[in-house]
Enzyme design. Structure first.
Site, PDB file in Angstrom:
ATOM      1  N   THR A   1     -41.198  88.111  42.185  1.00 56.55           N
ATOM      2  CA  THR A   1     -41.500  87.519  40.881  1.00 56.55           C
ATOM      3  C   THR A   1     -41.197  86.024  40.942  1.00 56.55           C
ATOM      4  O   THR A   1     -40.572  85.565  41.901  1.00 56.55           O
ATOM      5  CB  THR A   1     -40.666  88.234  39.787  1.00 56.55           C
ATOM      6  OG1 THR A   1     -40.913  89.634  39.872  1.00 56.55           O
ATOM      7  CG2 THR A   1     -40.934  87.750  38.396  1.00 56.55           C
TER       8      THR A   1
ATOM      9  N   ASP B   1     -43.305 100.061  38.402  1.00 58.15           N
ATOM     10  CA  ASP B   1     -42.296  99.844  37.358  1.00 58.15           C
ATOM     11  C   ASP B   1     -42.280 100.957  36.310  1.00 58.15           C
ATOM     12  O   ASP B   1     -41.400 100.989  35.452  1.00 58.15           O
ATOM     13  CB  ASP B   1     -42.504  98.484  36.668  1.00 58.15           C
ATOM     14  CG  ASP B   1     -41.959  97.333  37.501  1.00 58.15           C
ATOM     15  OD1 ASP B   1     -41.216  97.593  38.467  1.00 58.15           O
ATOM     16  OD2 ASP B   1     -42.277  96.173  37.192  1.00 58.15           O
TER      17      ASP B   1
END
Ligand code: GLY
Length: 592
Positions: free
Chosen positions: A404, A446
């Protein structure tokens, strides 16, 4: 030492540590203790600060990659606002930081508009394709198969970045620059190529085997069959340049429809995924009410679900406000113990309650209430660590890496952007959709594939975060802003998977509670507890004595590699202080 010599030493240090200062008025320090002030600089910078942030007066961009930050600052100089600069930086990072910068992933953007004092949360998280069964990541026997959610076309969520940036530009940009003008620097970098720098050279070997499986990825990032590009090589991304140009010409339709869309769907489906052209065509960005919390008179504004970050940060700050952390001492055993116990409760709530707000109702008001925090604080023993299993039954699971990326922007008017976006893993799925130069995400890992089954970050979840058609998987990304008396004070965020939330928490605590400058707040060793596994993770730098005390209190302390890479702007006393985390080299704090 004379004042003149002190000044010379400080100026030398500033020149070395904060290149942005070269364009700022030179400070003149007074001699003295920790509290001594630098004339012309706000109180936070003292002559004996351990490390200094970049400093600027007019505007600043802090990201993980300096070329992208400089592009953002150039947009500010040309009259663009913070949103324009953020978008240009975001498109540039898709070229210069391909392991996390993206147009094939998704994320969250917090926008603050100084004129109206509005703060808006833009959710451009990836969604599951419409054809996503509840058991999509399970085998016939009902067992979770991680390769499906991490390494196949099923892992790919419908990307949100382009739609998110377009909406931000249309609604909150200055109106002085077109989307095409904001994309142009990224197109040039992709077409002309960039020299492979340390970050690229060091990140590619870890992922080379994954990239080597796909000819489309191999052709861009590897030499021959499997040798990663090396320092000094050129990374040229001609297909990506053309994909960016289609967005410049057609806006988000240039991505979600036509040639790019067709190629994205073909790539995903060729690798077992279920994404369709309709999924891309109907992708929707959502504007959401941010989560608000309070700490020591400040207002904290952060990302609501489908991020767990805002609610957990608000909850944890509520609990911690009742402890005198400053008196206990930064990173003392007593302070770390209270923080770790607080984190456990937050992550237990994350696993139990949180998911996509369009599908599940979440008790956000309760989770972030002071009364609930009082109850949690009352359950924390000051002497002993409470085993996570006593908070809730769980499985232990391994952690994974820092992916990220985050960038923070503030402009001269006080408008600000806090943006975190991701491909999930480093280089996402590792698959570049053939003919587009676009790296695909593996964000759908996720989801909680089934209750209790840990994802790659060791996070477990409940039915609230189960896979399903058009659902957004729960995230930890936490773009955050802090306001003091209604004035923007801190813009921050970080990569780090499940650890993002506790990283942002510690940056806020370090500045607000412990009085550190942005750079000190960023480099200070971090800790992390996420309830499951029941381990207190610490970075190198917490003293051996402290670790021994924590073990005596019952914590299972594990040292782990660097935690995250925070990108922070601290706005105080008429100055902007930027810190780009040195854990991943930093250097991306640029102001003017
Ligand atoms: N993919 C990591 C996150 O969204 O939290």
């Amino acid at each position: 030492m004379s004042t003149r010599r002190t000044f010379a030493a400080l100026a030398a240090a500033l020149a070395l540590l904060a290149p942005a200062l070269a364009q700022s008025p030179q400070p003149s320090p007074e001699r003295g203790r920790r509290s001594a002030q630098v004339e012309g600089a706000p109180p936070i910078i003292s002559v004996n600060a351990r490390i200094l942030p970049a400093m600027a007066k007019n505007g600043m961009v802090v990201s993980q990659e300096a070329k992208a930050s400089r592009i953002g600052v150039e947009i500010l100089r040309r009259g663009g606002n913070a949103v324009d600069a953020a978008i240009a930086t975001g498109f540039a990072l898709a070229v210069t930081l391909p392991r996390a910068g993206n147009i094939g992933g998704g994320g969250f953007m917090l926008v603050h508009l100084a004129a109206t004092k509005q703060t808006i949360a833009i959710d451009y998280r990836e969604t599951a394709p419409a054809d996503t069964p509840h058991d999509v990541f399970l085998d016939a026997a009902g067992n979770f198969v991680p390769s499906r959610s991490q390494s196949s076309g099923l892992a790919v969520g419908v990307p949100g970045t382009v739609a998110g940036f377009e909406l931000a530009h249309r609604k909150y940009g200055s109106g002085k620059l077109t989307l095409a003008e904001l994309i142009a620097p990224a197109v040039a970098l992709a077409r002309e190529g960039i020299e492979v720098d340390d970050d690229l050279a060091d990140s590619l070997p870890f992922i080379a085997r994954r990239l080597a499986q796909y000819p489309s990825s191999r052709a861009i990032f590897l030499k021959g069959e499997a040798r990663p590009l090396e320092r000094g090589d050129r990374l040229v991304q001609e297909d990506l340049a053309r994909s960016l140009e289609r967005i410049a010409r057609g806006g988000s339709k240039g991505f979600y429809e036509g040639e790019t869309a067709e190629k994205l769907v073909a790539a995903v489906r060729a690798h077992g995924g279920r994404m369709t052209a309709e999924d891309l065509r109907t992708y929707e960005v959502k504007e959401r009410q941010p989560v608000r919390g309070y700490f020591r008179g400040r207002e904290i504004i952060s990302m609501p679900p489908p991020s767990a970050g805002g609610a957990l940060i608000a909850q944890m700050l509520n609990v911690l406000e009742g402890f005198q952390l400053k008196e206990l001492g930064h990173n003392s055993a007593a302070a770390i113990h209270r923080m770790a116990e607080t984190m456990k409760f937050g992550y237990a709530d994350r696993a139990e309650h949180m998911g996509d707000p369009d599908f599940v109702r979440m008790p956000i008001a309760a989770l972030t209430s002071r009364k609930y925090a009082d109850v949690l604080r009352g359950m924390i023993s000051m002497e002993r660590a409470t085993p996570s299993a006593q908070i809730r039954a769980l499985d232990l699971a391994p952690f994974e890496s820092d992916q990220t990326t985050h960038f923070s922007v503030v402009d001269a008017q006080g408008n600000a952007v806090s943006n975190t976006y991701t491909l999930n893993f480093s280089y996402g799925l590792g698959l570049v959709a053939d003919g587009t130069g676009i790296m695909l995400n593996n964000e759908l890992d996720d989801f909680a594939a089934k209750p209790g089954a840990p994802n790659a970050y060791g996070l477990t979840g409940s039915e609230a975060n189960a896979p399903g058609p058009r659902k957004r998987p729960l995230s930890s990304m936490s773009p955050t802003m802090v306001f003091n008396n209604g004035q923007l004070e801190i813009v921050t965020g970080s990569p780090g998977g499940s650890r993002i939330i506790t990283i942002v928490l510690q940056v806020i605590l370090n500045i607000v509670e412990f009085g550190m400058n942005a750079a000190e707040a960023t480099v200070a060793p971090r800790i992390h507890h996420q309830w499951a596994p029941d381990q207190l993770r610490i970075e190198n730098g917490i003293s051996t004595d402290t670790v021994a005390l924590l073990r005596k209190m019952g914590h299972e302390v594990r040292e782990q590699p660097t935690i995250g890479s925070a990108q922070t702007i601290h706005r105080t006393g008429g100055w902007l202080f930027g810190a780009s985390d040195t854990r991943q080299r930093g250097g991306g704090a640029v102001g003017y």
